[in-house]
Design a protein around this motif. Structure first.
Motif, PDB file in Angstrom:
ATOM      1  N   ILE A 198       0.825   7.162   1.627  1.00  0.00           N
ATOM      2  CA  ILE A 198      -0.296   8.066   1.928  1.00  0.00           C
ATOM      3  C   ILE A 198      -1.394   7.336   2.657  1.00  0.00           C
ATOM      4  O   ILE A 198      -1.965   7.839   3.616  1.00  0.00           O
ATOM      5  CB  ILE A 198      -0.881   8.669   0.637  1.00  0.00           C
ATOM      6  CG1 ILE A 198       0.098   9.644   0.051  1.00  0.00           C
ATOM      7  CG2 ILE A 198      -2.176   9.369   0.927  1.00  0.00           C
ATOM      8  CD1 ILE A 198      -0.544  10.596  -0.879  1.00  0.00           C
ATOM      9  N   SER A 199      -1.687   6.079   2.205  1.00  0.00           N
ATOM     10  CA  SER A 199      -2.780   5.386   2.877  1.00  0.00           C
ATOM     11  C   SER A 199      -2.364   4.979   4.284  1.00  0.00           C
ATOM     12  O   SER A 199      -3.219   4.898   5.168  1.00  0.00           O
ATOM     13  CB  SER A 199      -3.270   4.201   2.049  1.00  0.00           C
ATOM     14  OG  SER A 199      -2.207   3.356   1.748  1.00  0.00           O
ATOM     15  N   LEU A 243       2.862  16.346   4.407  1.00  0.00           N
ATOM     16  CA  LEU A 243       2.114  17.582   4.163  1.00  0.00           C
ATOM     17  C   LEU A 243       0.671  17.288   3.786  1.00  0.00           C
ATOM     18  O   LEU A 243      -0.200  18.138   3.964  1.00  0.00           O
ATOM     19  CB  LEU A 243       2.804  18.445   3.090  1.00  0.00           C
ATOM     20  CG  LEU A 243       2.688  18.116   1.612  1.00  0.00           C
ATOM     21  CD1 LEU A 243       1.472  18.794   0.997  1.00  0.00           C
ATOM     22  CD2 LEU A 243       3.925  18.598   0.904  1.00  0.00           C
ATOM     23  N   ILE A 244       0.404  16.059   3.309  1.00  0.00           N
ATOM     24  CA  ILE A 244      -0.962  15.733   2.929  1.00  0.00           C
ATOM     25  C   ILE A 244      -1.851  15.589   4.157  1.00  0.00           C
ATOM     26  O   ILE A 244      -3.050  15.853   4.094  1.00  0.00           O
ATOM     27  CB  ILE A 244      -0.962  14.478   2.034  1.00  0.00           C
ATOM     28  CG1 ILE A 244      -0.358  14.868   0.694  1.00  0.00           C
ATOM     29  CG2 ILE A 244      -2.354  13.913   1.831  1.00  0.00           C
ATOM     30  CD1 ILE A 244      -0.131  13.763  -0.245  1.00  0.00           C
ATOM     31  N   PHE A 274      -2.994   8.128   6.131  1.00  0.00           N
ATOM     32  CA  PHE A 274      -4.441   8.279   6.326  1.00  0.00           C
ATOM     33  C   PHE A 274      -4.922   7.338   7.413  1.00  0.00           C
ATOM     34  O   PHE A 274      -5.743   7.696   8.256  1.00  0.00           O
ATOM     35  CB  PHE A 274      -5.197   7.956   5.029  1.00  0.00           C
ATOM     36  CG  PHE A 274      -5.502   9.174   4.218  1.00  0.00           C
ATOM     37  CD1 PHE A 274      -6.418  10.100   4.676  1.00  0.00           C
ATOM     38  CD2 PHE A 274      -4.899   9.390   3.007  1.00  0.00           C
ATOM     39  CE1 PHE A 274      -6.697  11.226   3.936  1.00  0.00           C
ATOM     40  CE2 PHE A 274      -5.165  10.508   2.255  1.00  0.00           C
ATOM     41  CZ  PHE A 274      -6.069  11.430   2.728  1.00  0.00           C
ATOM     42  N   PHE A 275      -4.370   6.103   7.385  1.00  0.00           N
ATOM     43  CA  PHE A 275      -4.718   5.135   8.418  1.00  0.00           C
ATOM     44  C   PHE A 275      -4.380   5.715   9.785  1.00  0.00           C
ATOM     45  O   PHE A 275      -5.189   5.692  10.705  1.00  0.00           O
ATOM     46  CB  PHE A 275      -3.940   3.837   8.168  1.00  0.00           C
ATOM     47  CG  PHE A 275      -4.130   2.804   9.228  1.00  0.00           C
ATOM     48  CD1 PHE A 275      -5.192   1.929   9.169  1.00  0.00           C
ATOM     49  CD2 PHE A 275      -3.244   2.710  10.284  1.00  0.00           C
ATOM     50  CE1 PHE A 275      -5.371   0.976  10.146  1.00  0.00           C
ATOM     51  CE2 PHE A 275      -3.413   1.755  11.269  1.00  0.00           C
ATOM     52  CZ  PHE A 275      -4.483   0.891  11.201  1.00  0.00           C
ATOM     53  N   ILE A 331       0.846  -1.195   0.000  1.00  0.00           N
ATOM     54  CA  ILE A 331       0.000   0.000   0.000  1.00  0.00           C
ATOM     55  C   ILE A 331       0.881   1.245   0.000  1.00  0.00           C
ATOM     56  O   ILE A 331       2.010   1.204   0.451  1.00  0.00           O
ATOM     57  CB  ILE A 331      -0.967   0.015   1.210  1.00  0.00           C
ATOM     58  CG1 ILE A 331      -0.185  -0.074   2.514  1.00  0.00           C
ATOM     59  CG2 ILE A 331      -1.957  -1.115   1.114  1.00  0.00           C
ATOM     60  CD1 ILE A 331      -1.061  -0.050   3.724  1.00  0.00           C
ATOM     61  N   PRO A 332       0.359   2.348  -0.539  1.00  0.00           N
ATOM     62  CA  PRO A 332       1.163   3.575  -0.576  1.00  0.00           C
ATOM     63  C   PRO A 332       1.301   4.197   0.811  1.00  0.00           C
ATOM     64  O   PRO A 332       0.443   3.986   1.676  1.00  0.00           O
ATOM     65  CB  PRO A 332       0.396   4.493  -1.514  1.00  0.00           C
ATOM     66  CG  PRO A 332      -0.902   3.863  -1.773  1.00  0.00           C
ATOM     67  CD  PRO A 332      -0.937   2.512  -1.195  1.00  0.00           C
ATOM     68  N   LEU A 376       5.511  13.568   2.204  1.00  0.00           N
ATOM     69  CA  LEU A 376       4.099  13.197   2.149  1.00  0.00           C
ATOM     70  C   LEU A 376       3.314  13.612   3.385  1.00  0.00           C
ATOM     71  O   LEU A 376       2.089  13.646   3.346  1.00  0.00           O
ATOM     72  CB  LEU A 376       3.964  11.684   1.947  1.00  0.00           C
ATOM     73  CG  LEU A 376       3.851  11.240   0.502  1.00  0.00           C
ATOM     74  CD1 LEU A 376       5.065  11.651  -0.282  1.00  0.00           C
ATOM     75  CD2 LEU A 376       3.701   9.745   0.445  1.00  0.00           C
ATOM     76  N   ALA A 398      -6.771   8.978  10.273  1.00  0.00           N
ATOM     77  CA  ALA A 398      -8.230   8.874  10.259  1.00  0.00           C
ATOM     78  C   ALA A 398      -8.742   7.608  10.935  1.00  0.00           C
ATOM     79  O   ALA A 398      -9.777   7.617  11.586  1.00  0.00           O
ATOM     80  CB  ALA A 398      -8.747   8.923   8.823  1.00  0.00           C
ATOM     81  N   MET A 399      -8.034   6.491  10.791  1.00  0.00           N
ATOM     82  CA  MET A 399      -8.574   5.216  11.227  1.00  0.00           C
ATOM     83  C   MET A 399      -8.085   4.841  12.622  1.00  0.00           C
ATOM     84  O   MET A 399      -8.824   4.248  13.406  1.00  0.00           O
ATOM     85  CB  MET A 399      -8.145   4.151  10.217  1.00  0.00           C
ATOM     86  CG  MET A 399      -8.985   2.910  10.219  1.00  0.00           C
ATOM     87  SD  MET A 399      -8.500   1.993   8.752  1.00  0.00           S
ATOM     88  CE  MET A 399      -9.110   0.392   9.127  1.00  0.00           C
ATOM     89  N   PRO A 405      -7.558   6.469  15.426  1.00  0.00           N
ATOM     90  CA  PRO A 405      -8.311   6.904  16.606  1.00  0.00           C
ATOM     91  C   PRO A 405      -9.466   5.981  16.952  1.00  0.00           C
ATOM     92  O   PRO A 405      -9.829   5.852  18.123  1.00  0.00           O
ATOM     93  CB  PRO A 405      -8.831   8.287  16.199  1.00  0.00           C
ATOM     94  CG  PRO A 405      -7.862   8.777  15.207  1.00  0.00           C
ATOM     95  CD  PRO A 405      -7.393   7.569  14.478  1.00  0.00           C
TER      96      PRO A 405
END
Lengths: 414, 459
Positions: free
Chosen positions: B300-301, B399-400, B304-305, B297-298, B397, B308-309, B311
């Motif tokens: 970024i994910s 910064l995203i 994001f994990f 997986i990249p 990355l 976002a995920m 917590p």
């Protein structure tokens, strides 16, 4: 225990619990058991917490939200065209489909051109010509030492700088491709009834070419006679579909982009939805991914060619093979064995790096699905899980394909 | 045959002629390195080859000229160098080249983000320590083992206190992680017990076998337990105030994230690689699944994990610092890649090395520490450095998920209307690209140097 026991204890003297502690298998089982319990406890806690957190927020776990309509505006791209996306009517599942399609088209285009550019750079870097070699060296060293994200930002800004404004049009190939800061516009084929016959003719022609190639090779192996395979293949590939196309009454019209240069100023520029269209974000990503990955592929190709013993190129020279033929028939097939495994991981890297689109707003999987949709429906667990599964599937399929290809070109040893 | 028939007989040695002008000097060099590849028209395929080479050479030369001339023009000839009247964008907008006053004005942000100016000496001291430590390790200096150990243990603590400030008094943020002051008492007990058991195998062989594990666990807990004490002592000595991580930025964050990733990924990667090589199925498949999923997986994910995920999977009310979450994501991500690099080194080890270790009666960890790992790591130095370079570039990355690293900070300054000119963005991109290039190119050159140095014996 006394000190004498300490001095001469041997495994035989141990018994009971001590023997168990020093037994390799028992120890391994014990630590594995501890690890398994730890992992299970972690998973249990995570699931418990997730359930608690979801209940606190009044949410439920499930993929039912996929059927909800999505009203977000999405940049017109390959994916939106393929799915036929209409804001407010299409569902969130359609958004997933179109974002996966956008990721794939970006990855495929990037892989195709990065391979060509990368091989060119790798071979150029080995050239005896100082200028050519210097150019390839500078290219590779600069490209691979600057972060990809920075390169994406650069291309995104640079493309908007060199392109004419939204009310003007520049052109690459006069009459064929036009562009401005809104994107690249080109002709779009519209098919009518009966076009599927032409498509079938193309498939039949490809099959015929493959069969003929095999036959010609067999003839050459048996009799030594070479057939003009290339010319006949081209004739079949072009001739058959053209013939069918003409017989069925040319069931294809070409739609040209419509440039409006009169009327109200705000309506001027290219008409939306007429002709084919490539978004500037796609071009920025495509250029950045291609040039960046090509630098890595160039290094892989250089290393692969250098791994072929010098005797091989000397032997082909002794056989009288000219440079290009020696490269094609002797060096590259052997270099391929070294090149393919790292090349596979570069392809996978390119596919994963396409997720950097999130930074400039090209609607691919991470940007639109893990970004916009996540913000809208807030189902973090489901959405991130789907994204991870999609990427893992793509990685797995690419690896399987490249392993299959690798097995084909691998040196068959005893 | 008699001598009479010979028309001419040389009686003295002919003088050695100088080599032809086409072989030596500038002309010879030019011929050999540039024109020879374009001048062979003896057969059809060679003619095609020569024509292609001519096109390539001319194309490359023109392209290089275009780029270099363009860069020189942009950075020097049509650039704006100073802004004496302080008119900001008006000073730059008149020229078509780079806007250097913009870089000058924003340099502080590029380096430190929003770190308070009166506290910035702390960042500088941390960076100075880092530079000294790295220079010590890179160049042949005495006692490198000690310096390396200090860089891996003391330096992170010192720089954490320097950058973040006193964590105990502070309630939120990173302070929570280190807040257990009561911890040292328990840990002191565990350490004492472990030490007591380990001494002379006082409670029998079972205890002697368990003692190392206890000591290891105690050391691990001790690290966390004594951290507050150490940091408190440092804090009293330095008198620092808390600077929240959301005020950090620029190159500081890039280096913090990159160095955390580099320091953590090597040991984690080693453990994962050993786990993947192991015969124990649960251990093996845990490692394999972790490595393959993370590599599939990249980044970024993963981020994001983490943002976002994660917590959702923590206990309600528990919240991590955002920077720490991103750092953990980067660490785990690079550990998976490092594991695969190190596995390559382990697989390249001849089986005799393992067997030799066994025949000497070494335990598994002794074999790994003394025989296998030193050799395996040496063979994969290029791969390790490549992973480091990749990690350094990948820090952009963050910064995203809106952490302002070097690139993110530069991007943020572009929205400042007082400096908005058509060339501001390109000036910024150029400067940032140069900074990244210096770091990454330096690392890759150092790896080449190390490779040559360490492989000298094999040639």
């Amino acid at each position: 225990m006394t000190t004498t026991n300490e001095v001469d204890h041997t495994p035989e003297e141990r018994s009971g619990l001590a023997a168990l502690v020093y037994d390799g298998k028992a120890r391994s089982l014990f630590f594995q058991g501890v690890l398994a319990i730890l992992i299970m406890v972690m998973i249990y806690l995570a699931v418990q917490n997730a359930a608690q957190n979801l209940a606190d927020q009044g949410k439920e776990f499930g993929f039912g939200f996929f059927d909800r309509p999505s009203d977000i505006q999405i940049l017109t791209t390959f994916g939106t065209w393929l799915v036929g996306y209409v804001p407010g009517e299409s569902t969130i599942f359609d958004v997933l489909k179109l974002s996966v399609a956008n990721t794939l088209i970006l990855a495929i285009a990037g892989i195709f051109f990065a391979t060509i550019l990368g091989f060119l750079m790798g071979i150029m870097r080995l050239s005896s010509n100082f200028v050519v070699k210097g150019f390839a060296t500078i290219y590779i060293e600069v490209m691979r030492n600057i972060p990809l994200l920075l390169q994406i930002f650069f291309w995104n800004a640079a493309l908007r700088l060199i392109a004419p404004g939204p009310r003007d049009a520049g052109t690459f190939v006069p009459g064929l491709l036009q562009f401005n800061t809104k994107g690249i516009y080109g002709p779009f084929p519209i098919t009518h009834d009966g076009f599927y016959l032409t498509m079938m003719a193309v498939i039949i022609a490809i099959g015929a070419v493959i069969a003929y190639g095999k036959y010609a090779k067999k003839v050459q192996e048996q009799t030594g006679k070479q057939s003009p395979v290339f010319l006949i293949s081209v004739a079949i590939l072009i001739g058959l579909p053209t013939l069918v196309f003409l017989i069925t009454g040319r069931p294809l019209t070409i739609e040209w982009p419509n440039f409006v240069s009169e009327g109200p100023v705000l309506r001027r520029g290219f008409e939306r939805g007429v002709g084919s269209y490539i978004a500037p974000e796609f071009m920025a990503l495509f250029l950045a991914l291609t040039t960046y990955t090509a630098a890595f592929i160039g290094e892989i190709v250089r290393a692969g060619i250098q791994a072929v013993p010098k005797g091989q190129s000397e032997a082909s020279e002794a056989l009288g093979l000219p440079g290009g033929l020696a490269m094609r028939k002797v060096i590259l097939p052997q270099a391929f064995r070294v090149i393919i495994p790292p090349l596979t991981s570069q392809y996978l890297n390119l596919t994963k790096n396409s997720s950097l689109a999130a930074a400039i707003g090209y609607p691919e999987l991470v940007a639109v699905f893990a970004g916009t949709i996540l913000n809208q429906v807030g189902r973090a667990i489901e959405i991130v899980a789907v994204v991870i599964i999609v990427y893992l599937t793509i990685s797995l399929l690419t690896s399987l394909f490249m392993n299959w290809f690798n097995n084909r070109v691998k040196l068959v040893e005893r | 045959m008699t001598e009479k028939n010979i028309a001419y007989l040389r009686t003295s040695e002919a003088p050695t002629l100088p080599p032809p002008a086409s072989e030596v000097g500038i002309r010879g060099w030019l011929w050999k390195n540039i024109f020879a590849s374009m001048a062979d028209y003896s057969s059809v395929s060679k003619t095609i080859n020569s024509i292609l080479m001519t096109i390539l050479t001319v194309g490359s030369a023109l392209f290089l000229y275009w780029i270099i001339a363009g860069l020189l023009d942009f950075t020097l000839f049509s650039a704006t160098f100073s802004d004496p009247e302080g008119v900001k964008r008006e000073a730059c907008v008149v020229n078509a080249g780079a806007c250097w006053p913009y870089v000058q004005a924003k340099w502080y942000q590029f380096m430190y983000g929003f770190y308070p100016a009166e506290e910035v000496w702390r960042v500088n001291v941390a960076m100075f320590l880092l530079a000294v430590g790295i220079a010590w390790l890179v160049f042949p200096m005495p006692r490198r083992g000690l310096v390396a150990a200090l860089m891996l243990t003391a330096f992170p603590i010192v720089s954490f206190v320097l950058l973040n400030g006193m964590p105990i008094e502070h309630d939120g943020d990173l302070g929570k992680v280190f807040a257990g002051v009561w911890f040292p008492l328990i840990v002191a007990g565990v350490v004492g017990a472990g030490w007591f058991l380990a001494r002379d195998g006082r409670l029998g062989e079972v205890a002697a076998a368990v003692a190392p594990i206890l000591l290891m666990a105690a050391a691990l807990f001790g690290l966390f337990a004594f951290l507050p004490l150490i940091t408190a002592a440092l804090d009293i000595a330095l008198g620092t105030e808390v600077v929240e991580t959301n005020q950090w930025g620029g190159l500081t964050i890039t280096l913090v994230v990159a160095i955390a990733g580099i320091v953590a990924s090597l040991p984690l990667g080693m453990l994962l690689a050993l786990g993947r090589q192991s015969n124990a199925p649960i251990l093996k498949y845990t490692s394999v699944i972790f490595i393959e999923v993370v590599r599939g997986i990249p980044l970024i994910s993963v981020l994001f994990f983490a943002s976002a995920m994660l917590p959702y999977f923590l206990e309600p009310g528990v919240d991590f610092n955002k920077l720490l979450r991103a750092m953990i994501g980067v660490m785990l991500f690079s550990a998976a890649y490092m594991a695969e690099v190190i596995r390559g080194g382990l697989q390249a080890m001849p089986k005799g090395q393992y067997e030799g270790g066994m025949s000497l009666g070494l335990s598994y960890w002794q074999q790994m520490r003394l025989i296998i790992m030193p050799q395996a790591l040496t063979t994969v130095i290029p791969g390790i450095v490549n992973t480091f370079i990749g990690l350094f570039k990948d820090t952009t990355l963050v910064l995203i998920i809106s952490i302002f690293d070097l690139l993110g900070m530069m991007n943020a300054t572009l929205t400042d209307p007082t400096w908005a000119t058509p060339t501001t963005a390109y000036t910024g991109y150029l400067v940032i690209a140069l900074i990244y290039f210096v770091f990454c190119f330096g690392m890759s050159r150092y790896s080449v140097y190390m490779e040559n140095k360490l492989h000298r014996g094999h040639r």
